[in-house]
Design an enzyme around this catalytic site. Sequence first.
Site, PDB file in Angstrom:
ATOM      1  N   GLY A  46       0.836  -1.202   0.000  1.00  0.00           N
ATOM      2  CA  GLY A  46       0.000   0.000   0.000  1.00  0.00           C
ATOM      3  C   GLY A  46       0.867   1.246   0.000  1.00  0.00           C
ATOM      4  N   GLN A  51       3.127  10.034   0.898  1.00  0.00           N
ATOM      5  CA  GLN A  51       4.401   9.320   1.071  1.00  0.00           C
ATOM      6  C   GLN A  51       5.372   9.631  -0.069  1.00  0.00           C
ATOM      7  OE1 GLN A  51       2.460   5.306   2.017  1.00  0.00           O
ATOM      8  NE2 GLN A  51       4.347   5.210   3.201  1.00  0.00           N
ATOM      9  N   CYS A  93       5.562  -0.160   7.697  1.00  0.00           N
ATOM     10  CA  CYS A  93       5.236   0.960   6.817  1.00  0.00           C
ATOM     11  C   CYS A  93       6.468   1.306   5.978  1.00  0.00           C
ATOM     12  CB  CYS A  93       4.826   2.157   7.668  1.00  0.00           C
ATOM     13  SG  CYS A  93       4.474   3.647   6.712  1.00  0.00           S
ATOM     14  N   LEU A  94       6.266   1.599   4.699  1.00  0.00           N
ATOM     15  CA  LEU A  94       7.391   1.966   3.834  1.00  0.00           C
ATOM     16  C   LEU A  94       8.064   3.255   4.294  1.00  0.00           C
ATOM     17  CD1 LEU A  94       5.847   1.174   0.324  1.00  0.00           C
ATOM     18  CD2 LEU A  94       7.512  -0.198   1.597  1.00  0.00           C
ATOM     19  N   HIS A 135      -4.584   1.586   7.503  1.00  0.00           N
ATOM     20  CA  HIS A 135      -3.225   2.144   7.529  1.00  0.00           C
ATOM     21  C   HIS A 135      -3.077   3.278   6.501  1.00  0.00           C
ATOM     22  CE1 HIS A 135       1.304   1.510   7.878  1.00  0.00           C
ATOM     23  NE2 HIS A 135       1.208   2.213   6.773  1.00  0.00           N
ATOM     24  N   GLU A 136      -3.550   3.032   5.267  1.00  0.00           N
ATOM     25  CA  GLU A 136      -3.391   4.048   4.215  1.00  0.00           C
ATOM     26  C   GLU A 136      -4.270   5.264   4.484  1.00  0.00           C
ATOM     27  OE1 GLU A 136      -0.873   3.721   2.510  1.00  0.00           O
ATOM     28  OE2 GLU A 136      -0.577   1.606   2.973  1.00  0.00           O
ATOM     29  N   HIS A 139      -2.602   7.459   6.862  1.00  0.00           N
ATOM     30  CA  HIS A 139      -1.594   8.284   6.178  1.00  0.00           C
ATOM     31  C   HIS A 139      -2.232   9.555   5.618  1.00  0.00           C
ATOM     32  CE1 HIS A 139       2.275   6.292   6.027  1.00  0.00           C
ATOM     33  NE2 HIS A 139       1.765   5.147   5.621  1.00  0.00           N
TER      34      HIS A 139
HETATM   35 NI    NI Z   1       2.562   3.226   5.613  1.00  0.00          NI
END
Ligand code: NI
Length: 170
Positions: A46, A51, A93-94, A135-136, A139
């Site tokens: 995701g 991001q 998370c990235l 989660h997204e 963000h």
């Molecule tokens: Ni994330």
Amino acid sequence: MSVLPIRKFGDEELRRRTEPVTSFDASLQKLIDDMVDTMHAAPGIGLAANQIGVSKRVAVIDLSVGKRPGELHVLVNPQIDAVEGKMTEDEGCLSVPDFTETLVRPERVHVRFLDRNGEPREMWGEGLMARAMSHEIDHLDGQLFVDRLRGFKRDRIVRKIQKLAKAGMW
Ligand code: NI
């Protein structure tokens, strides 16, 4: 289509609430394509627009990480309007690379959103999909998974990141 750098914990852009999309023009299509490429390259399941430094309410999710085209979901202006149950699983998370922690999330999440052409859609996500959706959307509201951790777990991650940053490794 391009693979773009992913902003990391500490970057102001991750803390800003994103702006709703009002125009489904070529720049939105390019943004979505770049997000998909960046997510797949990471690799991740995701990605939210902020991001990659774009303050727009757009998220992409693909639990197959590019293996099955039917599993790519593009969520424009998503809103959670119902949740059911609870589950505790590891989450990462990235934007917080190399850190995972167990976190409680709803087991099922219902989301209303627009697709990349502006058509209204809705879907239930369950299990990992529910977690990714939550989660997204966090963000897009300027929140990271570490914010949802209990104090001592959050502090441990933040301390390690500060150490890495001090050493120029973040
Ligand atoms: Ni994330």
